[in-house]
Design an enzyme around this catalytic site. Structure first.
Site, PDB file in Angstrom:
ATOM      1  N   ILE A   6       0.831  -1.198   0.000  1.00 48.22           N
ATOM      2  CA  ILE A   6       0.000   0.000   0.000  1.00 48.22           C
ATOM      3  C   ILE A   6       0.870   1.254   0.000  1.00 48.22           C
ATOM      4  O   ILE A   6       1.984   1.248   0.525  1.00 48.22           O
ATOM      5  CB  ILE A   6      -0.982  -0.003   1.207  1.00 48.22           C
ATOM      6  CG1 ILE A   6      -1.983   1.154   1.108  1.00 48.22           C
ATOM      7  CG2 ILE A   6      -0.235  -0.029   2.525  1.00 48.22           C
ATOM      8  CD1 ILE A   6      -3.153   1.047   2.083  1.00 48.22           C
ATOM      9  N   CYS A   7       0.352   2.319  -0.598  1.00 42.93           N
ATOM     10  CA  CYS A   7       0.963   3.646  -0.577  1.00 42.93           C
ATOM     11  C   CYS A   7       2.277   3.659  -1.362  1.00 42.93           C
ATOM     12  O   CYS A   7       2.287   3.466  -2.567  1.00 42.93           O
ATOM     13  CB  CYS A   7       1.126   4.090   0.873  1.00 42.93           C
ATOM     14  SG  CYS A   7       1.612   5.799   1.127  1.00 42.93           S
ATOM     15  N   HIS A   8       3.407   3.875  -0.702  1.00 40.34           N
ATOM     16  CA  HIS A   8       4.719   3.876  -1.345  1.00 40.34           C
ATOM     17  C   HIS A   8       5.346   2.474  -1.396  1.00 40.34           C
ATOM     18  O   HIS A   8       6.374   2.290  -2.031  1.00 40.34           O
ATOM     19  CB  HIS A   8       5.685   4.817  -0.605  1.00 40.34           C
ATOM     20  CG  HIS A   8       5.397   6.272  -0.825  1.00 40.34           C
ATOM     21  ND1 HIS A   8       4.348   6.917  -0.226  1.00 40.34           N
ATOM     22  CD2 HIS A   8       6.023   7.190  -1.592  1.00 40.34           C
ATOM     23  CE1 HIS A   8       4.345   8.187  -0.595  1.00 40.34           C
ATOM     24  NE2 HIS A   8       5.346   8.378  -1.430  1.00 40.34           N
TER      25      HIS A   8
END
Length: 192
Positions: free
Chosen positions: A114-116
């Site tokens: 998730i995300c980065h």
């Protein structure tokens, strides 16, 4: 195909993880009955915990269950990679962390980022030609790595689950549970 209540989940992180992106999956997966271990490289400052990032400052520490050298893909049913900017950037420079990620990818077991954290999937050469998403600031990184970019809360391609940000955590965790219960995927060509 283990039921989530019988599953064993490894969350790989180090200092600088996005607080909610580790804690929400950890807590929701535990609530569903899974055994969840937080695993971190031995190189971290505090040998008992890793420290999160929340908003614009350091968050609170999270207990580490196992050091990275003591974790093996063979014990777990899935891998979860929380984001934040610092955490995945540090992990993508850690050969031992990348080796563990690649072992999960080669095994066909679910891998969720998730995300980065999709930076780690790029580093492991796991997303070329696949559908994926991530935080908006790494969209170009993912596209340059050959991803079929999707701006959706959760995207899955052969058991590789990606999400954009903390707002997507409910969908992210629900998809992790679904993928764990679905079982392994044939993606042996990855992470060679």
């Amino acid at each position: 195909m283990p039921k989530i209540s019988k599953a064993k989940i490894l969350i790989l992180a180090t200092d600088g993880f996005e607080q909610s992106e580790l804690e929400v999956p950890r807590d929701k997966l535990k609530d569903a009955g899974a055994l969840v271990h937080v695993v971190a490289p031995k190189s971290r400052q505090d040998k008992e915990t890793i420290k999160g990032w929340k908003g614009k400052d350091w968050g609170k520490p999270v207990k580490v269950d196992r050091d990275l050298p003591d974790a093996s893909e063979s014990f777990y049913d899935a891998l979860v990679l929380p984001g934040g900017q610092i955490n995945p950037d540090l992990l993508r420079g850690d050969e031992e962390a990348l080796a563990l990620i690649k072992s999960f990818l080669s095994s066909g077991k679910p891998v969720a980022a998730i995300c980065h954290a999709p930076w780690l999937l790029i580093e492991a050469n796991a997303v070329r030609g696949r559908k994926a998403t991530g935080y908006k600031t790494i969209k170009t990184d993912l596209i340059n790595a050959g991803v079929d970019w999707r701006d959706e809360p959760v995207v899955t391609d052969q058991g590789i689950v990606t999400s954009r940000n903390p707002d997507d955590l409910d969908a992210f965790v629900a998809k992790i549970i679904e993928e764990v219960e679905e079982g392994k995927h044939d993606r042996a060509e990855l992470a060679a």
